[in-house]
Design an enzyme around this catalytic site. Structure first.
Site: not given
Ligand code: GCV
Length: 692
Positions: A266, A339, A367
């Protein structure tokens, strides 16, 4: 007039005194009886152990309890031997954990026999996604307890010290022994001298409670704060930079735990930016930490926009490296291949990497499960995951066993949970979200504990079952408390995860959230030019033929990453668990389910069932009013109302949207939609605009 005023002030003071803001978590103090604690050694940790016993002893008055440090090969790590006479352990943390267990048993009415109690995993960590400006990524309980914005953000105050100690105590009481203090999307600044001095202050508070501090690091730190022109893991200057940085950290914090790394994921920098791979990157850091006894937790959360199914990418990227990592590297794998969705199958990396230490990453913060608004007890989801059969070494190769060292030789074993903790008075935003922090610790300590047992413990500790001597004929009898409070509220907790799956994304649907905030429904969201794998239609694949992601051999073939007989089971819709049906299959709307309903009808019934469950929770909670502190009662009641409204929105949004493809009626015995699809889409767009 004066008298009236004093009376009013007294009245409000009394109200204030009674109000329970939830800050005490599951550690609400109880009146204790005298106890004599004998311990030959002294240390900060042992002093805490003694004090805890003296403050909360509920056993026989005047009893003698011995705390003994012994040599005993059967005691693993921070385990202990427990008996009514006392606790024996090989480490001071073991003594402390034994004390908390003894007190827990007294408070929950469990028997205390002679027992050897060993932890499942050596390292049991919370990962805080806390940014250095005090915000918390995916945090729903206020700002960070560790970091603050502003000029004096690094000054350590008395309040900080008090809060960190309360945090440490709560963690120790459930066996957590490591905290990663900053977000995996890590600022390089965390490794600067100024920030390290605050890290030291935190580590000093955590230490007596047996908790090590860890940091998330940014792979490009050697460039951003080190002034080098590269972060290439094979470059000699980079190697030296990390060695020197490790030395600097250990000079300040001799028991520093190690690094957590999100690399080439990411948008985060990583070894691939320099033509190297995960092994090069992880081993660079492992070598720097090795002389000091530190660990590297290298995350396998990697995926790129490509034609390959996102669910397959981590496995494809990491499997070729099995056996090549240093023995102080642990690969940290999220429970599912995508995720932290409301329900996922386990990631196929568990058990497949046989020559590499692998650890699970769970998400305690909600989340994807209603933030700190929805009451969702996560222990059943984690129990399902940890006990999933991988078949990698034949029957009994559960996910837990593929990571706890009992199946494969692993120098280090660990498990992590992304914390749900913030500055809110009650730490977690929702009073019942505290149960998820508690459950993570308890399951990390003992993977064989059932969700039922954990919910039972948490409710008894949190809601103070009245002791018989505290009652008179007018108040609650213990039997009545059990029957009218404990039993229904526990059932509500145990049903709450499945209920959320039902009203959000049943039958294996996943990632159909509104954009960015991951709170409400957004199965339609697919703006032009957006990465396909960030849009819900990529995941649900609804069309006039049917719905679901085909991951069989005729589709992405993700099933082939699972060991037989799972591969065969998942491949066939007849044998695939219905809870994962649309994760693995694209099926026609009229596909016949095991109960005889069509897929479309079943989808409707599941969504409806989720909604009805939340309404049931509201009734259960309202009936629990007389057993609960009025402040807590009001907060939870309010949130359940919101959850109920949200559940209806989820149901209406998903069914009305999918109905455009299915062209079938919602079964007439079900409640009719209360919302219009257009209004829901409009509402979603407003939220997205506000977010951007
Ligand atoms: C900390 C997902 C979440 C992100 C998070 C990522 C990760 O994409 O939406 O907020 O980033 O996972 O676990 O690295």
């Amino acid at each position: 007039m004066k008298t009236i005023l004093s009376f009013v002030i007294l009245f409000f003071l009394a109200l204030g005194l009674n109000a329970d803001n939830g800050h005490q978590l599951w550690l609400r103090s109880k009146s204790s009886v005298p106890v004599q604690v004998i311990c030959k050694k002294s240390s900060e940790t042992l002093a805490i152990a003694k004090q805890e016993l003296q403050q909360a002893w509920q056993g026989e008055a005047g009893q003698t309890v011995r705390l003994e440090l012994i040599r005993d090969k059967q005691i693993a790590g921070d385990g202990f031997r427990l008996s009514a006479e006392g606790i024996q352990a090989t480490t001071e943390s073991g003594i402390l954990y034994g004390v908390y267990e003894l007190l827990r048993r007294q408070q929950t009415g469990k028997k205390i026999g002679e027992e050897l109690v060993n932890p499942t995993w050596e390292h049991r960590l919370l990962n805080h996604w806390d940014n250095l400006d005090g915000t918390v990524e995916r945090g729903y309980a206020g700002l960070s307890i560790f970091w603050r914005a502003g000029n004096d953000s690094l000054a350590v105050t008395e309040e900080d010290l008090k809060l960190w100690e309360e945090y440490a105590r709560a963690n120790a009481s459930i066996g957590i022994n490591g905290s990663v203090l900053n977000n995996v999307n890590a600022s390089p600044k965390i490794l600067s001298a100024a920030y390290l001095s605050r890290v030291k202050a935190i580590a000093d508070v955590l230490r007596p409670y047996g908790i090590k501090a860890y940091l998330s690091i940014n792979f490009a730190s050697s460039m951003v704060i080190g002034g080098l022109s590269t972060a290439d893991p094979l470059n000699a200057e980079v190697v030296d930079w990390w060695k020197a940085k490790a030395k600097e950290i250990y000079t300040l914090i001799p028991d520093f735990g190690g690094f957590l790394v999100k690399a080439n994921s990411e948008g985060q920098p990583g070894p691939q930016d320099f033509g190297r791979n995960h092994v090069d990157g992880a081993n660079l850091l492992a070598d720097a930490l090795k002389p000091h006894g530190g660990l590297v937790m290298w995350r396998a959360f990697v995926y790129n926009p490509s034609d390959e199914d996102r669910a397959k990418q981590a496995y494809n990227e990491f499997m070729p490296f099995d056996g090549q990592f240093r023995d102080n590297v642990i690969i940290q794998v999220k429970n599912g291949p995508i995720d932290f969705q409301p329900r996922e199958p386990f990631s196929p990396l568990f058990g497949a990497m046989k020559q590499t230490s692998v650890m699970a990453e769970l998400q305690v913060t909600q989340e994807y499960l209603g933030h700190s608004v929805h009451l969702v007890f996560l222990a059943p989801m984690w129990e399902e995951f940890l006990h999933s059969e991988t078949w990698q070494e034949g029957e009994g190769s559960t996910v837990a066993r593929t990571t706890d060292g009992s199946l494969f030789e692993q120098k280090h074993t660990a498990i992590a949970g992304v914390a749900n903790i913030g500055l809110d008075d009650n730490w977690c935003g929702h009073d019942f979200a505290q149960a998820n922090w508690y459950a993570f610790g308890r399951q990390a300590w003992d993977s064989s504990l059932s969700s039922e047992q954990i919910a039972d413990e948490w409710l008894k500790l949190t809601f103070n079952q009245p002791a018989p001597e505290e009652m008179d004929a007018e108040t609650v009898l213990p039997m009545e408390w059990d029957l009218n409070f404990l039993k229904p509220v526990k059932q509500m907790m145990l049903n709450s995860h499945e209920a959320a799956v039902d009203y959000m994304m049943p039958l294996g649907l996943h990632h159909i959230f509104a954009a960015h905030h991951h709170y409400g429904p957004g199965p339609w969201w697919a703006p032009k030019g957006m990465r396909k794998d960030w849009t819900p239609p990529y995941y649900h694949q609804a069309d006039t033929e049917g719905i679901g992601f085909d991951r069989t051999a005729s589709g992405s073939d993700a099933v082939s990453q699972y060991h037989e007989p799972l591969k065969a089971h998942f491949s066939n819709p007849e044998t695939c668990p219905e809870a994962l049906l649309l994760w693995f299959h694209h099926l026609p709307w009229d596909y016949q389910m095991k109960n005889g309903r069509t897929l479309w009808d079943e989808l409707c019934y599941r969504y409806d069932h989720g909604v009805q469950q939340v309404r049931q929770f509201q009734k259960i909670w309202d009936q629990a009013e007389r057993y609960v502190d009025p402040e807590i009662f009001g907060r939870v009641q309010h949130k359940l109302r919101e959850q109920s409204l949200n559940a209806v929105e989820w149901k209406d949004a998903c069914l009305l949207y999918f109905q455009q493809f299915s062209q079938r009626a919602i079964p007439y015995d079900l409640e009719r939609p209360l919302n219009n699809l257009d209004d829901l889409i409009e509402k979603d767009e407003r939220t997205i605009r506000a977010y951007e």
